[in-house]
Design an enzyme around this catalytic site. Structure first.
Site, PDB file in Angstrom:
ATOM      1  N   ASP A   1      -9.913   3.033   2.129  1.00  0.00           N
ATOM      2  CA  ASP A   1      -9.987   2.363   3.437  1.00  0.00           C
ATOM      3  C   ASP A   1     -10.706   3.228   4.474  1.00  0.00           C
ATOM      4  OD1 ASP A   1      -8.790  -0.059   2.783  1.00  0.00           O
ATOM      5  OD2 ASP A   1      -6.772   0.687   3.157  1.00  0.00           O
TER       6      ASP A   1
ATOM      7  N   LYS B   1       0.800  -1.236   0.000  1.00  0.00           N
ATOM      8  CA  LYS B   1       0.000   0.000   0.000  1.00  0.00           C
ATOM      9  C   LYS B   1       0.832   1.285   0.000  1.00  0.00           C
ATOM     10  CE  LYS B   1      -4.228  -1.835   2.034  1.00  0.00           C
ATOM     11  NZ  LYS B   1      -5.283  -1.648   3.027  1.00  0.00           N
TER      12      LYS B   1
END
Ligand code: ATR
Length: 276
Positions: free
Chosen positions: A109, A73
């Site tokens: 997220d 990420k």
């Protein structure tokens, strides 16, 4: 089979990735909207040292969208053409969209954290306790503060909580002060405590949980409620499992990849059918 030469490919990358349910969830979404000839969603088990080559492959093959899992990420950010301001602030990209060869990174997220809470009740001006200061907690801290909730970060290592509070706002506390959550509205667990191999543990003593709390365990593990969720339910608190995190960050990704609102019920049903 509706796949043709025009079908666009979306995929999830991670290491590991084999247990990801994202392919089933997104493909069910395509089917529900009748766009399963336009898009197909697969997975790629990509090792850290292959990440740069993977992105070259995305450009060469014109892959439409990529969902990015651990451990890529943060590392993937240097290979992209543009990074959305929110992803930049969180310091992580979990979604890449390829628009005619230009790769842009996003982070959904934080939406996976805030949306399920907002479905239960507005979070503005609520007092939120965030436990943990790792990658998952960063997205949560961004979401919670941007929505106007009052944040307190509790972490085993106080300096980690302090770093996060400096960046996103809020107060930093060590776990020794955790009893203060008794007076707060929302409890978010962003640590791995309670997930395999620590499934018999909980980050919050059950005495601290009240029926007025909303308790959200954001780390995605399995369908079995964690000890925290089980104890919070017993106390009469409202609870949210990591399944909602997985779904809601995925709904936002679906929109970015296809331009369509995610067919939430179809995607949720296939997840619930397949999750262990
Ligand atoms: P992720 O990317 O999933 O958030 P991470 O970055 O490794 O994972 O973060 C793990 C978080 O869980 C950290 O906040 C960590 O606390 P430290 O900063 O003190 O390491 C927390 N954590 C992990 N194991 C823990 C435990 N046994 N008790 C309390 N906190 C724990």
């Amino acid at each position: 089979m509706k796949i043709t030469a025009k079908t666009k490919i979306c995929m999830i990358i991670g290491d590991p990735v084999e247990y990801s349910l994202s392919p089933q969830i997104h493909n069910a979404g395509y089917e529900a909207l009748g766009i399963d000839g336009e898009y197909i969603y697969v997975a790629s088990h990509t090792k850290k040292d292959e990440l740069e080559n993977f992105i070259k492959g995305v450009r060469a093959m014109q892959i439409r969208g990529i969902a990015v899992k651990t451990p890529h990420k943060t590392a993937v950010m240097e290979y992209l053409d543009e990074i959305d301001a929110v992803a930049k602030q969180i310091g992580a990209v979990n979604t890449i969209v390829n628009d005619d060869g230009k790769l842009k990174g996003y982070n959904t997220d934080w939406i996976g954290v805030t949306k399920p809470l907002e479905i239960i009740s507005p979070i503005k001006n609520k007092m939120t306790a965030l436990i943990g200061a790792g990658g998952a907690a960063r997205a949560a801290a961004y979401g919670i503060t941007i929505k106007g909730s009052k944040l307190t970060i509790f972490n085993r290592t106080l300096s980690g909580a302090q770093e996060l509070a400096n960046e996103f706002g809020g107060a930093a506390k060590s776990l020794e002060d955790l009893e203060e959550i008794k007076n707060m509205d929302i409890i978010i667990n962003a640590t791995s405590v309670g997930h395999p191999p620590h499934e018999n543990e909980t980050p919050v003593p059950s005495d601290y949980i009240k029926s007025t709390h909303i308790v959200y365990d954001i780390v995605y593990g399995s369908n079995a409620p964690t000890k925290l969720i089980a104890e919070a339910s017993k106390k009469g608190a409202k609870t949210i499992t990591g399944i909602e995190m997985l779904l809601h960050q995925g709904f936002a990704q679906f929109k970015l990849f296809t331009g369509h609102d995610a067919p939430e019920e179809a995607m949720r049903n296939v997840l619930l059918k397949n999750v262990k």
